[in-house]
Design a protein around this motif. Sequence first.
Motif, PDB file in Angstrom:
ATOM      1  N   UNK A  59       0.670 -19.258   2.206  1.00  0.00           N
ATOM      2  CA  UNK A  59       0.640 -18.019   2.978  1.00  0.00           C
ATOM      3  C   UNK A  59      -0.428 -17.100   2.376  1.00  0.00           C
ATOM      4  N   UNK A  60      -1.384 -16.671   3.198  1.00  0.00           N
ATOM      5  CA  UNK A  60      -2.525 -15.904   2.690  1.00  0.00           C
ATOM      6  C   UNK A  60      -2.354 -14.387   2.796  1.00  0.00           C
ATOM      7  N   UNK A  61      -1.125 -13.914   2.973  1.00  0.00           N
ATOM      8  CA  UNK A  61      -0.894 -12.475   3.080  1.00  0.00           C
ATOM      9  C   UNK A  61      -1.135 -11.766   1.753  1.00  0.00           C
ATOM     10  N   UNK A  62      -1.392 -10.468   1.829  1.00  0.00           N
ATOM     11  CA  UNK A  62      -1.564  -9.623   0.649  1.00  0.00           C
ATOM     12  C   UNK A  62      -0.604  -8.449   0.741  1.00  0.00           C
ATOM     13  N   UNK A  63       0.016  -8.093  -0.381  1.00  0.00           N
ATOM     14  CA  UNK A  63       0.955  -6.969  -0.420  1.00  0.00           C
ATOM     15  C   UNK A  63       0.171  -5.659  -0.510  1.00  0.00           C
ATOM     16  N   UNK A  64       0.547  -4.687   0.307  1.00  0.00           N
ATOM     17  CA  UNK A  64      -0.074  -3.370   0.239  1.00  0.00           C
ATOM     18  C   UNK A  64       0.745  -2.454  -0.675  1.00  0.00           C
ATOM     19  N   UNK A  65       0.128  -1.371  -1.128  1.00  0.00           N
ATOM     20  CA  UNK A  65       0.836  -0.361  -1.925  1.00  0.00           C
ATOM     21  C   UNK A  65       1.667   0.501  -0.982  1.00  0.00           C
ATOM     22  N   UNK A  66       2.814  -0.033  -0.579  1.00  0.00           N
ATOM     23  CA  UNK A  66       3.583   0.534   0.532  1.00  0.00           C
ATOM     24  C   UNK A  66       4.431   1.745   0.166  1.00  0.00           C
ATOM     25  N   UNK A  67       4.590   2.018  -1.126  1.00  0.00           N
ATOM     26  CA  UNK A  67       5.435   3.150  -1.530  1.00  0.00           C
ATOM     27  C   UNK A  67       4.571   4.388  -1.775  1.00  0.00           C
ATOM     28  N   UNK A  68       4.707   5.377  -0.879  1.00  0.00           N
ATOM     29  CA  UNK A  68       4.001   6.651  -1.012  1.00  0.00           C
ATOM     30  C   UNK A  68       4.995   7.731  -1.428  1.00  0.00           C
ATOM     31  N   UNK A  69       4.545   8.679  -2.253  1.00  0.00           N
ATOM     32  CA  UNK A  69       5.409   9.768  -2.700  1.00  0.00           C
ATOM     33  C   UNK A  69       4.770  11.105  -2.351  1.00  0.00           C
ATOM     34  N   UNK A  70       5.612  12.019  -1.878  1.00  0.00           N
ATOM     35  CA  UNK A  70       5.141  13.341  -1.457  1.00  0.00           C
ATOM     36  C   UNK A  70       6.135  14.387  -1.944  1.00  0.00           C
ATOM     37  N   UNK A  71       5.616  15.507  -2.437  1.00  0.00           N
ATOM     38  CA  UNK A  71       6.478  16.599  -2.886  1.00  0.00           C
ATOM     39  C   UNK A  71       6.612  17.632  -1.770  1.00  0.00           C
ATOM     40  N   UNK A  72       7.868  17.921  -1.387  1.00  0.00           N
ATOM     41  CA  UNK A  72       8.092  18.884  -0.312  1.00  0.00           C
ATOM     42  C   UNK A  72       7.973  20.320  -0.818  1.00  0.00           C
ATOM     43  N   UNK A  73       8.337  21.278   0.020  1.00  0.00           N
ATOM     44  CA  UNK A  73       8.179  22.694  -0.331  1.00  0.00           C
ATOM     45  C   UNK A  73       8.987  23.095  -1.554  1.00  0.00           C
ATOM     46  N   UNK A  74      10.033  22.339  -1.841  1.00  0.00           N
ATOM     47  CA  UNK A  74      10.888  22.638  -2.995  1.00  0.00           C
ATOM     48  C   UNK A  74      10.535  21.754  -4.190  1.00  0.00           C
ATOM     49  N   UNK A  75       9.391  21.080  -4.112  1.00  0.00           N
ATOM     50  CA  UNK A  75       8.884  20.206  -5.167  1.00  0.00           C
ATOM     51  C   UNK A  75       9.828  19.045  -5.452  1.00  0.00           C
ATOM     52  N   UNK A  76      10.569  18.680  -4.432  1.00  0.00           N
ATOM     53  CA  UNK A  76      11.395  17.484  -4.541  1.00  0.00           C
ATOM     54  C   UNK A  76      10.599  16.304  -4.006  1.00  0.00           C
ATOM     55  N   UNK A  77      10.634  15.193  -4.721  1.00  0.00           N
ATOM     56  CA  UNK A  77       9.848  14.024  -4.325  1.00  0.00           C
ATOM     57  C   UNK A  77      10.539  13.283  -3.184  1.00  0.00           C
ATOM     58  N   UNK A  78       9.782  13.032  -2.141  1.00  0.00           N
ATOM     59  CA  UNK A  78      10.248  12.247  -1.001  1.00  0.00           C
ATOM     60  C   UNK A  78       9.455  10.937  -0.986  1.00  0.00           C
ATOM     61  N   UNK A  79      10.156   9.828  -0.899  1.00  0.00           N
ATOM     62  CA  UNK A  79       9.471   8.531  -0.816  1.00  0.00           C
ATOM     63  C   UNK A  79       9.308   8.125   0.637  1.00  0.00           C
ATOM     64  N   UNK A  80       8.097   7.720   0.982  1.00  0.00           N
ATOM     65  CA  UNK A  80       7.781   7.199   2.313  1.00  0.00           C
ATOM     66  C   UNK A  80       7.360   5.746   2.134  1.00  0.00           C
ATOM     67  N   UNK A  81       8.174   4.843   2.658  1.00  0.00           N
ATOM     68  CA  UNK A  81       7.942   3.403   2.501  1.00  0.00           C
ATOM     69  C   UNK A  81       7.351   2.871   3.794  1.00  0.00           C
ATOM     70  N   UNK A  82       6.094   2.481   3.719  1.00  0.00           N
ATOM     71  CA  UNK A  82       5.427   1.900   4.883  1.00  0.00           C
ATOM     72  C   UNK A  82       6.058   0.549   5.211  1.00  0.00           C
ATOM     73  N   UNK A  83       6.542   0.415   6.421  1.00  0.00           N
ATOM     74  CA  UNK A  83       7.228  -0.824   6.774  1.00  0.00           C
ATOM     75  C   UNK A  83       6.402  -1.680   7.719  1.00  0.00           C
TER      76      UNK A  83
END
Length: 340
Positions: A59-83
């Motif tokens: 299988x010639x697939x490649x894994x992407x860096x799918x886990x993105x992190x963003x800090x909201x207005x309260x500086x709490x980290x929200x994880x956005x997982x690209x699916x």
Amino acid sequence: MQLSDFNYTLPEELIAQTPIEPRDHSKLLKLNSTTWEIKQDKFYSIIDNLSENDVLVLNKTRVINARLHWKNDYWRVVEIFLHKQISDDTWDCLVFPWKKLKPWRKIIFKFWLEAEIVSVTEAWRIIKFNKWWIQFLEIIEKLGEIPLPPYIKEKLKDSSRYQTVWNEIEWSVAAPTASLHFTEELLEKIKQKWVKIEKVLLHVWLGTFMEVKTDNILEHNMHSEYIELEQDVAERLNQYKKDWKRIIAVGTTAIRVLETMSKDDGTIESWSKDTDIFIYPWYKWRFVDAMITNFHLPKSTLLMLVASFAWKENVDKAYKYAVDNKFRFFSFGDAMFIER
């Protein structure tokens, strides 16, 4: 069949947390599903079981860096997982904590990457980014993290160890882990034995970790994943079959491509589409003759697939042997070579 038929006891310490170095020094359990014979060796010994009459399908697939992190207005980290990519700039994403991302919310990351929440369904979000495919990949390579499975708790020091040495096409959120045992040197030695090498494509999405929740496995709704098999590859594979060469699938992802694309007459066709093939005991195998695979989670559809190929009694025996002999399990664990 019942879900409980595919359960087994696994000591937590046997769940591999880090990859073996070098890659091909992991253990290899060799199982003959006809004679029930079990042998133990190192993975690099796989070459002793291969000849010019064999074809390895990768299988010639490649894994992407799918886990993105963003800090909201309260500086709490929200994880956005690209699916799953829906279009050039729009993705289906899993977010946590999901209540913090309402519809039409604007998100600003580093490297001038911006996003907008298009729609909301509990923990899932359709998110539109301001960068298209090529630019987007370049940015998340710097911004994102490699998405290791939830049972791996240790941080991976070298993200390339969660990629195959032949990875080509980005889009997976998990690696085809049976392929992680191959080094470039081992692959070259295999080619020197005149073993044929062919590549297919399946992009692994989050559904690969989806639990089976129905007691009757036939009631399980299988996840779908994107697959491709090119015309020239299909033609060569059909010729190999006609020449009585042995088709050895490396990993369950390659298996799902080959069995989806195969027909009742024993030939295979070229196509690009999504597959939701569910392989479980009593499935009629059409194209795959042998397989290389890792040890899979209890009650998983991947374990059911292996049980279908090698007979459940054989697989039960092999897994007990692996536990008793301290094999390492799951993504960074050891491998099996199953032949008939």
